[in-house]
Every structure is written in C-alpha cells, then in structure tokens.
Motif scaffolding. Structure first.
Motif, PDB file in Angstrom:
ATOM      1  N   GLU A  65      44.939  -5.249 -79.149  1.00  0.00           N
ATOM      2  CA  GLU A  65      44.814  -3.885 -78.634  1.00  0.00           C
ATOM      3  C   GLU A  65      43.388  -3.348 -78.815  1.00  0.00           C
ATOM      4  N   SER A  66      42.801  -2.961 -77.678  1.00  0.00           N
ATOM      5  CA  SER A  66      41.407  -2.509 -77.663  1.00  0.00           C
ATOM      6  C   SER A  66      41.117  -1.406 -78.670  1.00  0.00           C
ATOM      7  N   GLY A  67      41.907  -0.334 -78.619  1.00  0.00           N
ATOM      8  CA  GLY A  67      41.636   0.797 -79.483  1.00  0.00           C
ATOM      9  C   GLY A  67      41.742   0.441 -80.956  1.00  0.00           C
ATOM     10  N   ALA A  68      42.780  -0.321 -81.308  1.00  0.00           N
ATOM     11  CA  ALA A  68      42.964  -0.721 -82.699  1.00  0.00           C
ATOM     12  C   ALA A  68      41.814  -1.601 -83.170  1.00  0.00           C
ATOM     13  N   ILE A  69      41.404  -2.527 -82.327  1.00  0.00           N
ATOM     14  CA  ILE A  69      40.312  -3.435 -82.686  1.00  0.00           C
ATOM     15  C   ILE A  69      39.005  -2.669 -82.865  1.00  0.00           C
ATOM     16  N   ILE A  70      38.725  -1.766 -81.948  1.00  0.00           N
ATOM     17  CA  ILE A  70      37.480  -0.994 -82.049  1.00  0.00           C
ATOM     18  C   ILE A  70      37.467  -0.152 -83.321  1.00  0.00           C
ATOM     19  N   ASP A  71      38.578   0.525 -83.609  1.00  0.00           N
ATOM     20  CA  ASP A  71      38.648   1.305 -84.852  1.00  0.00           C
ATOM     21  C   ASP A  71      38.472   0.407 -86.074  1.00  0.00           C
ATOM     22  N   TYR A  72      39.089  -0.754 -86.048  1.00  0.00           N
ATOM     23  CA  TYR A  72      38.991  -1.690 -87.174  1.00  0.00           C
ATOM     24  C   TYR A  72      37.545  -2.140 -87.385  1.00  0.00           C
ATOM     25  N   ILE A  73      36.888  -2.561 -86.312  1.00  0.00           N
ATOM     26  CA  ILE A  73      35.527  -3.077 -86.436  1.00  0.00           C
ATOM     27  C   ILE A  73      34.564  -1.980 -86.870  1.00  0.00           C
ATOM     28  N   VAL A  74      34.679  -0.802 -86.250  1.00  0.00           N
ATOM     29  CA  VAL A  74      33.777   0.294 -86.606  1.00  0.00           C
ATOM     30  C   VAL A  74      33.964   0.697 -88.067  1.00  0.00           C
ATOM     31  N   THR A  75      35.208   0.734 -88.527  1.00  0.00           N
ATOM     32  CA  THR A  75      35.487   1.159 -89.895  1.00  0.00           C
ATOM     33  C   THR A  75      35.118   0.088 -90.918  1.00  0.00           C
ATOM     34  N   ARG A  76      35.507  -1.148 -90.641  1.00  0.00           N
ATOM     35  CA  ARG A  76      35.322  -2.204 -91.637  1.00  0.00           C
ATOM     36  C   ARG A  76      33.949  -2.854 -91.573  1.00  0.00           C
ATOM     37  N   HIS A  77      33.377  -2.944 -90.383  1.00  0.00           N
ATOM     38  CA  HIS A  77      32.103  -3.668 -90.226  1.00  0.00           C
ATOM     39  C   HIS A  77      30.948  -2.800 -89.736  1.00  0.00           C
ATOM     40  N   GLY A  78      31.253  -1.634 -89.167  1.00  0.00           N
ATOM     41  CA  GLY A  78      30.201  -0.851 -88.519  1.00  0.00           C
ATOM     42  C   GLY A  78      29.758   0.392 -89.239  1.00  0.00           C
ATOM     43  N   GLY A  79      30.310   0.633 -90.415  1.00  0.00           N
ATOM     44  CA  GLY A  79      29.886   1.807 -91.172  1.00  0.00           C
ATOM     45  C   GLY A  79      30.151   3.124 -90.476  1.00  0.00           C
ATOM     46  N   GLY A  80      31.149   3.145 -89.589  1.00  0.00           N
ATOM     47  CA  GLY A  80      31.491   4.380 -88.897  1.00  0.00           C
ATOM     48  C   GLY A  80      30.577   4.737 -87.747  1.00  0.00           C
ATOM     49  N   ARG A  81      29.641   3.855 -87.419  1.00  0.00           N
ATOM     50  CA  ARG A  81      28.711   4.139 -86.317  1.00  0.00           C
ATOM     51  C   ARG A  81      29.432   4.174 -84.964  1.00  0.00           C
ATOM     52  N   LEU A  82      28.816   4.857 -84.007  1.00  0.00           N
ATOM     53  CA  LEU A  82      29.309   5.011 -82.633  1.00  0.00           C
ATOM     54  C   LEU A  82      30.543   5.898 -82.538  1.00  0.00           C
ATOM     55  N   VAL A  83      30.818   6.659 -83.599  1.00  0.00           N
ATOM     56  CA  VAL A  83      31.898   7.656 -83.592  1.00  0.00           C
ATOM     57  C   VAL A  83      31.327   8.950 -84.157  1.00  0.00           C
ATOM     58  N   PRO A  84      31.425  10.075 -83.440  1.00  0.00           N
ATOM     59  CA  PRO A  84      30.913  11.340 -83.993  1.00  0.00           C
ATOM     60  C   PRO A  84      31.654  11.708 -85.277  1.00  0.00           C
ATOM     61  N   VAL A  85      30.953  12.343 -86.190  1.00  0.00           N
ATOM     62  CA  VAL A  85      31.608  12.802 -87.411  1.00  0.00           C
ATOM     63  C   VAL A  85      32.609  13.894 -87.054  1.00  0.00           C
ATOM     64  N   ALA A  86      33.588  14.108 -87.938  1.00  0.00           N
ATOM     65  CA  ALA A  86      34.722  14.980 -87.626  1.00  0.00           C
ATOM     66  C   ALA A  86      34.309  16.410 -87.300  1.00  0.00           C
ATOM     67  N   ASP A  87      33.218  16.908 -87.896  1.00  0.00           N
ATOM     68  CA  ASP A  87      32.807  18.291 -87.639  1.00  0.00           C
ATOM     69  C   ASP A  87      31.781  18.405 -86.511  1.00  0.00           C
ATOM     70  N   SER A  88      31.523  17.297 -85.823  1.00  0.00           N
ATOM     71  CA  SER A  88      30.609  17.335 -84.676  1.00  0.00           C
ATOM     72  C   SER A  88      31.295  17.993 -83.483  1.00  0.00           C
ATOM     73  N   PRO A  89      30.560  18.791 -82.701  1.00  0.00           N
ATOM     74  CA  PRO A  89      31.156  19.360 -81.489  1.00  0.00           C
ATOM     75  C   PRO A  89      31.553  18.289 -80.473  1.00  0.00           C
ATOM     76  N   ASP A  90      30.998  17.086 -80.603  1.00  0.00           N
ATOM     77  CA  ASP A  90      31.342  15.992 -79.682  1.00  0.00           C
ATOM     78  C   ASP A  90      32.648  15.292 -80.064  1.00  0.00           C
ATOM     79  N   PHE A  91      33.139  15.525 -81.282  1.00  0.00           N
ATOM     80  CA  PHE A  91      34.276  14.744 -81.773  1.00  0.00           C
ATOM     81  C   PHE A  91      35.539  14.910 -80.927  1.00  0.00           C
ATOM     82  N   PRO A  92      35.976  16.125 -80.560  1.00  0.00           N
ATOM     83  CA  PRO A  92      37.201  16.245 -79.758  1.00  0.00           C
ATOM     84  C   PRO A  92      37.098  15.544 -78.404  1.00  0.00           C
ATOM     85  N   GLY A  93      35.962  15.715 -77.710  1.00  0.00           N
ATOM     86  CA  GLY A  93      35.797  15.054 -76.418  1.00  0.00           C
ATOM     87  C   GLY A  93      35.779  13.550 -76.553  1.00  0.00           C
TER      88      GLY A  93
END
Length: 209
Positions: A65-93
C-alpha cells in the motif's frame, strides 16, 4: 536494507521517487508485467498477501500500500522530511491531497477507464466526479506550487502517478489545465524525479505534457 520491489508501469514508482528525494540507500528490484494479461508475475504476487504494487521489504518487514509505505519510509528512514509539521498552515492541505490520490482520484480514474475500455457507458456520477476532481486539482495548483503547499511533499508523490504515468494508459490530456501543466514542468525539473523514472521505467520517458 530497504528494498523497493517495483512492478513496471505501476504505483510503485512513487516509492522509487520518494527514496530518491530522501537520498536513501536502497535496493531496487524491477519486475516485468506478464505479456499475456499485463498483470504482475507470480514472483511478485507472492511477496505480500495483497499481491499488489507497491511492496517494500526492510529486514523482517514486508509492507504493501502506497500510503502506508510512504509513511513508514518517511518516519523510519526519512526523519519526517517531505511532510509539513503539524502546526504548519500547509499540513491540512497536504493531508487531504495525500489521501485523496488513492482515496478518490485513482478509483474514479479507474472506474472511468474501465468503462471506456469495456465499451460501456460511463455512469453519469463517474463523469461528474471525474470532472470535479480535475477541477479541484487545477484550482489547488493555482493556489500553491505543489499539492502539499509551498514545497514538494509526499502528497505530490502520491498525486504523481495518476497525473503522469496513469495518463499514458488512459490517454487523458492536460492541455486545458494550465496549473497542472506548470506543476508537471516543476516535477520534471527535479533531479530526484528524473533519477527515479530513469531507474523505475528505463526507456519510458515520463508523460509530462
């Protein structure tokens, strides 16, 4: 070692692109589609009970599953990069477009394409939904350079497959959507995207027009 099992001309190209954007050390295994029915070969289907692309392995982890894999890689290997932080105005979009890609856009595209290929009438609700979804994407990219906001996020990586490779199958054009065209140009200029597509789809230039 993180291994991306990429079925040619499939959504697993997203994962190759993600790994290139993150600059990860990963192994890429390519699988050709069957010539008789264009489906995944048996050695791909046995990788995971879902039998679908994408699939990654990482030690004892086998994930689909694409979404699960992307979340897994970003969290475990990517240091959270390529995802806006939770308080960013870009996060909901970012969240909306990340989930919309496979939750709304791809199913509607597949419904429309399946009916067209089968020579049956496209249900009116599918035609209407498809039009609204393309209009939404065009509007979003008139408001921001990327689906995820001001910078590329994993939402753009999710939306890349239906707007690039999937169009090679459906024959859809984007000439009437100037904001989407501009986004495609921006994506095509990214070195990580160019590297990913050269590795994932050798000999197949990405459909950026």
């Amino acid at each position: 070692m993180l291994t991306v099992h990429h079925l040619r001309i499939s959504q697993s190209e997203r994962i190759v692109w993600l790994c290139e954007e993150l600059g990860l050390d990963y192994e890429l295994k390519l699988y050709e589609r069957r010539k008789d029915n264009f489906l995944a070969p048996d050695d791909y289907k046995v990788l995971h009970p879902a039998g679908t692309a994408p699939i990654v392995t990482d030690g004892a982890v086998v994930l689909a599953e694409s979404g699960a894999i992307i979340d897994y890689i970003v969290t475990r290997h990517g240091g959270g990069r390529l995802v806006p932080v939770a308080d960013s105005p870009d996060f909901p979009g970012h969240l909306f477009w990340f989930h919309f890609a496979n939750g709304g856009f791809m199913p509607t595209t597949m419904q429309h394409w399946g009916a067209t290929r089968g020579g049956v009438a496209v249900p009116p609700f599918v035609t209407d939904r498809r039009r609204r979804m393309w209009d939404m994407a065009e509007q979003r990219l008139g408001e921001a350079n990327y689906f995820g906001g001001g910078d590329l996020t994993t939402a753009d990586i999710m939306m890349g497959f239906p707007l690039i490779t999937m169009r090679s199958l459906t024959g859809e054009t984007v000439a009437e959507h100037p904001n989407i065209c501009a986004w495609l140009r921006r994506i095509g200029e990214r070195p990580a995207f160019r590297r990913a597509m050269a590795k994932a789809e050798p000999g197949m230039p990405p459909n950026l027009q």
